[in-house]
Design an enzyme around this catalytic site. Structure first.
Site, PDB file in Angstrom:
ATOM      1  CD  GLU A 123      -1.372 -39.757  67.062  1.00  0.00           C
ATOM      2  OE1 GLU A 123      -2.263 -39.157  66.447  1.00  0.00           O
ATOM      3  OE2 GLU A 123      -0.619 -39.206  67.885  1.00  0.00           O
ATOM      4  CG  ASN A 144       2.769 -38.495  66.713  1.00  0.00           C
ATOM      5  OD1 ASN A 144       3.051 -37.677  65.845  1.00  0.00           O
ATOM      6  ND2 ASN A 144       1.544 -38.640  67.175  1.00  0.00           N
ATOM      7  NE  ARG A 171       5.971 -35.424  68.145  1.00  0.00           N
ATOM      8  CZ  ARG A 171       4.770 -35.349  68.688  1.00  0.00           C
ATOM      9  NH1 ARG A 171       4.620 -35.664  69.956  1.00  0.00           N
ATOM     10  NH2 ARG A 171       3.711 -34.978  67.978  1.00  0.00           N
TER      11      ARG A 171
END
Length: 445
Positions: free
Chosen positions: A276, A291, A293
């Site tokens: 991100e 992240n 996942r």
């Protein structure tokens, strides 16, 4: 060796999404559910279903012991954690490994390293990925934090070092605001994650939230699947996501994509993940977090690339090489996702649990619904308020917006309040239509 039976340690639409992918791959599935979710759709679609405890998450979906026990009893050889709950819990990933259960995600050590925002930032800086100026060590008290904030320069944002999902985050625009912002964020972090370790970084004004989807296997192959623009947010919670972003030129997309791949390689990453970034109006970008996942918004990437991310996760966890090389990835058309939540925008977005008495969800060419609701089902008050994701694809952004407007106009969900009309309002806003958006869009509406 291909995984044969997957236990889904989650609920709602993501559990249904994983079950469907497994079914297409001829992999058996086990659903787990709390007492409040006894009649939930994922329990009906899976090959087996096991109750793992009372309604509160801490006694069911966050109970590592209950989930591991259900895995052993049913003979499942893998666990898919979905998103939320235990999906980024390094202790859970380690426990799976110790019990000879395949965790469909990265290694426990990688989750721990990237889950700590401070350590993640240091890893990225060492790899030459642009980072936002921030604290170099963990922060535990407001006084220490205030000194760091003064050195970094206001405005600053206080974040839970081990958090995510927009929780444990507060902004301070001056020193007078800092102490209350710190204490509020830390209290929220303790309640949400059981850890009050904080991190402080400079707050970038008016940025876009741009994230790059990556896939990495056990053989050192890492690719990115383009970007998602997640700038439409409320209280750091994403509401509308789209791919590709109108803010990125082909040159900037290539540069940021290479940075994302470099970041994943520096972390020794494996499986699906998201890098991100915050993108300034000037075109400068900074790593924000990773992240570890699958993301809620993964369907927009699937639409524009034609790649099934859940299936790739399972193949990677089974020890297979990536099915694609970077040169195989091409973005086609434009996709938009709206998160439909059980909440009342007219009354401060208050959660709206209850029983769905009647419903109709749209369909047709270029329209996808990811959901676990049905007429007569109950939305319990214990979990996240998202009840469905409406995703559309069209040849370009203008067509995709019009398709989403049309699809939202067909949604009928009776018995509870939803944010459907609010989403429609956003999609008709002149700034959204022109692509003139940033993470402060909602506050400026």
């Amino acid at each position: 060796m291909m995984i044969k039976k997957v236990l889904i340690a989650n609920r709602g639409e993501i559990a249904v999404r994983i079950i469907r992918a497994c079914r297409e791959m001829r992999i058996q599935t086990v659903a787990v559910y709390s007492e409040a979710d006894r009649e939930a759709l994922h329990t009906k679609l899976a090959d087996e279903a096991v109750c793992i405890g009372p309604a509160p998450s801490k006694d069911s979906y966050l109970s590592m012991e209950q989930i591991i026990s259900a895995t052993v009893v049913t003979g499942a050889d893998a666990i898919h954690p979905g998103f939320g709950f235990l999906s980024e819990n390094s202790r859970f990933a380690k426990l799976c490994r110790e019990c000879n259960i395949t965790f469909i995600g990265p290694d426990a050590e990688v989750i721990a390293r990237l889950g700590n925002k401070q350590e993640a930032r240091n890893t990225m800086a060492a790899a030459g990925v642009p980072v936002i100026p921030g604290s170099e060590d963990a922060v535990y008290d407001a006084q220490t934090g205030k000194e760091i904030a003064r050195a970094i320069g206001y405005p600053v944002i206080v974040k839970a070092a081990l958090g995510g999902g927009g929780k444990g985050m507060r902004t301070a625009f001056c020193e007078e605001e800092f102490e209350q912002s710190f204490q509020t964020a830390q209290t929220e972090a303790l309640n949400a994650f059981g850890d009050g370790t904080m991190y402080i970084e400079h707050f970038v004004l008016d940025p876009r939230h741009i994230e790059f989807q990556i896939l990495a296997d056990n053989f050192g192959n890492v690719i990115h699947l383009g970007e998602r623009d997640c700038s439409i947010q409320r209280n750091h919670q994403k509401m509308i996501e789209e791919s590709p972003s109108v803010a990125l030129s082909e040159e900037l997309r290539e540069e940021m994509g290479k940075a994302a791949v470099r970041a994943a390689k520096a972390a020794g990453y494996m499986n699906a993940g998201t890098i991100e970034f915050l993108l300034e109006p000037s075109g400068r970008y900074h790593f924000m977090e990773m992240n570890t996942r699958i993301q809620v918004e993964h369907p927009v990437t699937e639409w524009v690339t034609g790649i099934d991310l859940i299936k790739e996760q399972i193949r990677i966890a089974s020890g297979q090489k990536l099915s694609y090389k970077q040169e195989d990835v091409h973005l086609s058309g434009h996709a938009i996702e709206c998160r439909i939540n059980a909440e009342d925008p007219a009354h401060g977005f208050c959660p709206s649990p209850g029983t769905i008495t009647d419903m109709y969800l749209p369909g047709g060419k270029g329209i996808r619904i990811d959901s676990a609701i049905y007429s007569g089902c109950t939305i319990p008050p214990y979990y996240d308020s998202m009840v469905a994701k409406l995703i559309v694809w069209a040849r370009n952004r203008g067509e995709a917006i019009r398709k989403m407007q049309s699809a939202l106009g067909e949604v009928i969900i009776e018995g509870i309040k939803t944010n459907v009309d609010y989403q429609y309002e956003i999609l008709n806003h002149p700034d959204y239509l022109s692509g003139n958006i940033d993470i402060g869009f909602i506050e400026k509406m």
